[in-house]
Design a protein around this motif. Structure first.
Motif, PDB file in Angstrom:
ATOM      1  N   PHE A 343      -9.286   3.755  -4.140  1.00 24.06           N
ATOM      2  CA  PHE A 343      -8.149   4.221  -4.915  1.00 24.06           C
ATOM      3  C   PHE A 343      -6.837   3.690  -4.319  1.00 24.06           C
ATOM      4  CE2 PHE A 343     -10.987   7.775  -6.260  1.00 24.06           C
ATOM      5  CZ  PHE A 343     -10.884   7.553  -7.619  1.00 24.06           C
ATOM      6  N   SER A 344      -5.841   3.625  -5.157  1.00 24.56           N
ATOM      7  CA  SER A 344      -4.482   3.337  -4.724  1.00 24.56           C
ATOM      8  C   SER A 344      -3.547   4.100  -5.662  1.00 24.56           C
ATOM      9  CB  SER A 344      -4.187   1.838  -4.762  1.00 24.56           C
ATOM     10  OG  SER A 344      -2.891   1.569  -4.252  1.00 24.56           O
ATOM     11  N   LYS A 345      -3.627   5.432  -5.579  1.00 20.22           N
ATOM     12  CA  LYS A 345      -2.914   6.310  -6.492  1.00 20.22           C
ATOM     13  C   LYS A 345      -2.063   7.313  -5.719  1.00 20.22           C
ATOM     14  CE  LYS A 345      -6.371   6.172 -10.242  1.00 20.22           C
ATOM     15  NZ  LYS A 345      -5.457   5.651 -11.283  1.00 20.22           N
ATOM     16  N   TRP A 346      -1.211   8.012  -6.460  1.00 21.57           N
ATOM     17  CA  TRP A 346      -0.402   9.100  -5.927  1.00 21.57           C
ATOM     18  C   TRP A 346       0.472   8.617  -4.768  1.00 21.57           C
ATOM     19  CZ3 TRP A 346      -4.597  13.534  -5.437  1.00 21.57           C
ATOM     20  CH2 TRP A 346      -5.195  13.725  -6.701  1.00 21.57           C
ATOM     21  N   ASP A 347       1.101   7.476  -4.915  1.00 20.45           N
ATOM     22  CA  ASP A 347       1.887   6.936  -3.816  1.00 20.45           C
ATOM     23  C   ASP A 347       3.342   7.406  -3.898  1.00 20.45           C
ATOM     24  OD1 ASP A 347       2.192   5.320  -6.133  1.00 20.45           O
ATOM     25  OD2 ASP A 347       3.114   3.760  -4.907  1.00 20.45           O
ATOM     26  N   ALA A 348       3.895   7.663  -2.734  1.00 17.92           N
ATOM     27  CA  ALA A 348       5.290   8.090  -2.610  1.00 17.92           C
ATOM     28  C   ALA A 348       5.758   7.748  -1.203  1.00 17.92           C
ATOM     29  CB  ALA A 348       5.426   9.585  -2.881  1.00 17.92           C
ATOM     30  N   PHE A 349       7.062   7.655  -1.032  1.00 20.60           N
ATOM     31  CA  PHE A 349       7.593   7.318   0.282  1.00 20.60           C
ATOM     32  C   PHE A 349       7.285   8.417   1.290  1.00 20.60           C
ATOM     33  CE2 PHE A 349      10.250   4.463  -2.289  1.00 20.60           C
ATOM     34  CZ  PHE A 349      10.128   3.285  -1.537  1.00 20.60           C
ATOM     35  N   LEU A 350       6.996   7.993   2.506  1.00 15.84           N
ATOM     36  CA  LEU A 350       6.705   8.929   3.580  1.00 15.84           C
ATOM     37  C   LEU A 350       7.910   9.849   3.790  1.00 15.84           C
ATOM     38  CD1 LEU A 350       4.160   9.191   5.325  1.00 15.84           C
ATOM     39  CD2 LEU A 350       5.369   7.972   7.138  1.00 15.84           C
ATOM     40  N   GLY A 351       7.636  11.135   3.882  1.00 16.11           N
ATOM     41  CA  GLY A 351       8.695  12.120   3.994  1.00 16.11           C
ATOM     42  C   GLY A 351       9.064  12.763   2.676  1.00 16.11           C
ATOM     43  N   THR A 352       8.457  12.261   1.577  1.00  9.42           N
ATOM     44  CA  THR A 352       8.636  12.881   0.267  1.00  9.42           C
ATOM     45  C   THR A 352       7.287  13.396  -0.211  1.00  9.42           C
ATOM     46  OG1 THR A 352       8.225  10.855  -1.018  1.00  9.42           O
ATOM     47  CG2 THR A 352      10.471  11.240  -0.239  1.00  9.42           C
ATOM     48  N   SER A 353       7.267  13.962  -1.407  1.00 10.91           N
ATOM     49  CA  SER A 353       6.023  14.437  -2.008  1.00 10.91           C
ATOM     50  C   SER A 353       5.789  13.706  -3.320  1.00 10.91           C
ATOM     51  CB  SER A 353       6.085  15.954  -2.251  1.00 10.91           C
ATOM     52  OG  SER A 353       7.165  16.280  -3.112  1.00 10.91           O
ATOM     53  N   TYR A 354       4.578  13.877  -3.853  1.00 10.12           N
ATOM     54  CA  TYR A 354       4.212  13.246  -5.131  1.00 10.12           C
ATOM     55  C   TYR A 354       3.898  14.344  -6.135  1.00 10.12           C
ATOM     56  CZ  TYR A 354       1.535  10.611  -8.601  1.00 10.12           C
ATOM     57  OH  TYR A 354       1.066  10.068  -9.774  1.00 10.12           O
ATOM     58  N   MET A 355       4.430  14.207  -7.356  1.00  9.13           N
ATOM     59  CA  MET A 355       4.236  15.229  -8.379  1.00  9.13           C
ATOM     60  C   MET A 355       3.794  14.587  -9.689  1.00  9.13           C
ATOM     61  SD  MET A 355       7.025  17.912 -10.014  1.00  9.13           S
ATOM     62  CE  MET A 355       7.155  18.905  -8.523  1.00  9.13           C
ATOM     63  N   CYS A 356       2.853  15.230 -10.354  1.00  7.89           N
ATOM     64  CA  CYS A 356       2.443  14.797 -11.700  1.00  7.89           C
ATOM     65  C   CYS A 356       1.908  16.016 -12.445  1.00  7.89           C
ATOM     66  CB  CYS A 356       1.381  13.711 -11.636  1.00  7.89           C
ATOM     67  SG  CYS A 356       1.159  12.835 -13.209  1.00  7.89           S
ATOM     68  N   GLN A 357       2.694  16.520 -13.367  1.00  7.49           N
ATOM     69  CA  GLN A 357       2.303  17.727 -14.085  1.00  7.49           C
ATOM     70  C   GLN A 357       1.291  17.440 -15.187  1.00  7.49           C
ATOM     71  OE1 GLN A 357       5.899  19.625 -15.418  1.00  7.49           O
ATOM     72  NE2 GLN A 357       6.639  20.020 -13.347  1.00  7.49           N
ATOM     73  N   LYS A 358       1.274  16.216 -15.683  1.00  7.04           N
ATOM     74  CA  LYS A 358       0.347  15.866 -16.750  1.00  7.04           C
ATOM     75  C   LYS A 358      -1.057  15.653 -16.202  1.00  7.04           C
ATOM     76  CE  LYS A 358       3.051  15.833 -20.355  1.00  7.04           C
ATOM     77  NZ  LYS A 358       2.836  16.732 -21.508  1.00  7.04           N
ATOM     78  N   GLU A 359      -2.039  15.676 -17.086  1.00  3.33           N
ATOM     79  CA  GLU A 359      -3.422  15.432 -16.691  1.00  3.33           C
ATOM     80  C   GLU A 359      -3.598  13.982 -16.256  1.00  3.33           C
ATOM     81  OE1 GLU A 359      -7.939  15.336 -18.615  1.00  3.33           O
ATOM     82  OE2 GLU A 359      -6.263  16.198 -19.745  1.00  3.33           O
ATOM     83  N   GLN A 360      -4.278  13.801 -15.125  1.00  3.02           N
ATOM     84  CA  GLN A 360      -4.690  12.483 -14.651  1.00  3.02           C
ATOM     85  C   GLN A 360      -6.196  12.479 -14.454  1.00  3.02           C
ATOM     86  OE1 GLN A 360      -1.845  10.216 -11.909  1.00  3.02           O
ATOM     87  NE2 GLN A 360      -1.616  12.320 -11.216  1.00  3.02           N
ATOM     88  N   THR A 361      -6.797  11.310 -14.511  1.00  2.74           N
ATOM     89  CA  THR A 361      -8.244  11.178 -14.343  1.00  2.74           C
ATOM     90  C   THR A 361      -8.557  10.230 -13.195  1.00  2.74           C
ATOM     91  OG1 THR A 361      -8.671  11.587 -16.691  1.00  2.74           O
ATOM     92  CG2 THR A 361     -10.413  10.511 -15.442  1.00  2.74           C
ATOM     93  N   LEU A 362      -9.398  10.688 -12.270  1.00  7.58           N
ATOM     94  CA  LEU A 362      -9.888   9.875 -11.167  1.00  7.58           C
ATOM     95  C   LEU A 362     -11.343   9.520 -11.436  1.00  7.58           C
ATOM     96  CD1 LEU A 362      -8.435  11.934  -8.164  1.00  7.58           C
ATOM     97  CD2 LEU A 362      -7.441   9.910  -9.239  1.00  7.58           C
ATOM     98  N   GLU A 363     -11.644   8.236 -11.528  1.00 11.55           N
ATOM     99  CA  GLU A 363     -13.017   7.777 -11.765  1.00 11.55           C
ATOM    100  C   GLU A 363     -13.736   7.677 -10.424  1.00 11.55           C
ATOM    101  OE1 GLU A 363     -14.470   7.175 -14.618  1.00 11.55           O
ATOM    102  OE2 GLU A 363     -12.813   7.127 -16.061  1.00 11.55           O
TER     103      GLU A 363
END
Length: 435
Positions: A343-363
């Motif tokens: 995987f290479s998902k949910w990336d954000a700068f170190l020291g911050t957080s990652y947010m996604c309120q919508k539905e996502q799918t991980l295969e």
């Protein structure tokens, strides 16, 4: 003196009162042979004083040479020894001890009162010099874990039986037990005929019950094994769970997420992970973090996050690996297991957080997907037990962008109408002045 026989899972138990041992189902189409252990400890008169027959395996998270964290499974080998097992008496604890593989060992001691006996402490030692199980372990040598046994007091002369799966989690190790039959402080060398069942067992919960999955919605269909995406959704989305990990007294990982599994077997299965029955475990590091969720001993989900350099001065974290294991609550069999390390998902700068309120799918695999809802994750540099500024996913950005575009279009249209009106008015005024 003690005798130990590793028994193939296909052979069955030695007596009818213990019930037949099960086949361990891996995935949906192949059988995986595991080994049960039977230990019969004898006293000086060659009479049985401690008897046990059980199955177990271990899920271990360890640090690699590259400072990443990996998950591995340690199973009992076909060759098990039993050095150190002792009978015990009114003043001395009984000890059940086994050794297996390349320097691994496990033991439990039993104490007694005038009426009952029970397990006290479980000691598990795994050896990271075993390169088959730990091919790239940074720490070399034996690692010992001691955990309090959760076994309830059992009436003396009764046999303790628990077909259901039991889990003990401590220090990045999950110990899994099932099909347990044990009696400590056996009287007169005769195994008791009366059973004391664990609370999870019912009078009819013999280990021959077909595999089931907790919290499952079965999609009604007449076709065979449809792909996960064809399965209808439950009426409600999963409840959002709030999970965290600590390093010492400091919170090092925060995760809010609703999780839903989509599994293709004989019938498509939809599983909502219940945060009220889900426990969180794992490990935090400077460049790798692992979050392991255990949904009531039937579903195990592991998320691994890593840090990457995006410039000389900036770093980002991202989701690299997800592992899913579905277990039969009744007998410990693996219904399905899948792992995706690319995987290479949910990336954000170190020291911050990652947010996604919508539905996502991980295969995860051809047969397993994970749907996430209301995701908010920060696996590194958590301060004051709070999420840092969030970087939102493109799905959420689209929701913000659409009203902006629509609003801009409406504003442009209004501007055009006003401009046309002004031009029209000027022409009319000019004509009036000419007259």
């Amino acid at each position: 003196m003690a005798r130990a026989w590793p028994r193939s899972l296909f052979l069955g138990a030695p007596t009818a009162s213990m019930g037949p041992l099960l086949l361990l189902l891996l995935g949906t189409s192949v059988f995986f042979q595991s080994d049960a252990v039977e230990v019969d400890v004898k006293d000086g008169a060659n009479a049985t004083c401690l008897y046990a027959n059980w199955m177990m395996k271990f899920l271990i998270t360890y640090e690699t040479n590259s400072s990443d964290y990996k998950n591995t499974t340690l199973n009992l080998s076909s060759s098990v020894t039993h050095d150190g097992s002792v009978c015990g008496n009114d003043t001395k604890a009984a000890l059940l001890a086994v050794q297996f593989g390349e320097g691994h060992s496990w033991s439990v001691n039993f104490t007694k009162t005038n009426e009952t006996y029970q397990g006290d402490f479980i000691t598990f030692t795994y050896n990271t010099n075993d390169t088959t199980v730990f091919p790239d372990a940074k720490r070399k040598g034996p690692v010992t874990i001691v955990v309090k046994d959760t076994m309830q007091p059992v009436q003396l002369n009764n046999v303790f039986v628990c077909h259901n799966t039991d889990f003990l989690e401590a220090e990045s190790v999950t110990q899994i037990f099932w099909n347990v039959t044990v009696q400590a402080f056996v009287q007169n060398g005769t195994i008791g005929k009366k059973e004391s069942r664990c609370p999870a067992d019912t009078p009819t919960s013999a280990p021959t019950v077909p595999p089931t999955v907790a919290n499952v919605t079965t999609a009604a269909t007449t076709t065979t094994s449809p792909a996960p995406t064809t399965a209808p959704k439950p009426v409600e989305n999963p409840e959002t769970g709030n999970y965290s990990l600590k390093s010492g007294n400091k919170t090092c990982l925060l995760a809010n997420v609703g999780l839903q599994l989509n599994v293709s077997q004989d019938k498509p299965l939809l599983i909502n992970i219940n945060p009220k029955t889900t426990s969180a475990d794992g490990a935090c590091g400077n460049t790798t973090a692992t979050l392991k969720l255990n949904d009531g001993n039937s579903t195990l989900i592991g998320f691994t996050f890593v840090v990457k350099n995006v410039s000389k001065t900036a770093q980002k974290f991202y989701l690299k690996e997800v592992n899913v294991t579905l277990l039969n609550r009744l007998n410990g069999s693996v219904i399905s297991n899948a792992d995706n390390r690319n995987f290479s998902k949910w990336d954000a700068f170190l020291g911050t957080s990652y947010m996604c309120q919508k539905e996502q799918t991980l295969e995860i695999s051809d047969n397993i997907q994970i749907h996430t809802f209301n995701l908010w994750i920060q696996p590194f540099l958590v301060e004051e037990n709070k999420f840092s500024t969030a970087q939102e996913c493109s799905l959420d950005d689209d929701d913000i962008l659409i009203p902006i575009v629509v609003g801009a279009a409406l504003a442009g249209l209004i501007a055009i109408i006003v401009l046309a009106y002004i031009i029209g008015r000027r022409k009319s005024y000019a004509g009036y002045q000419t007259l």
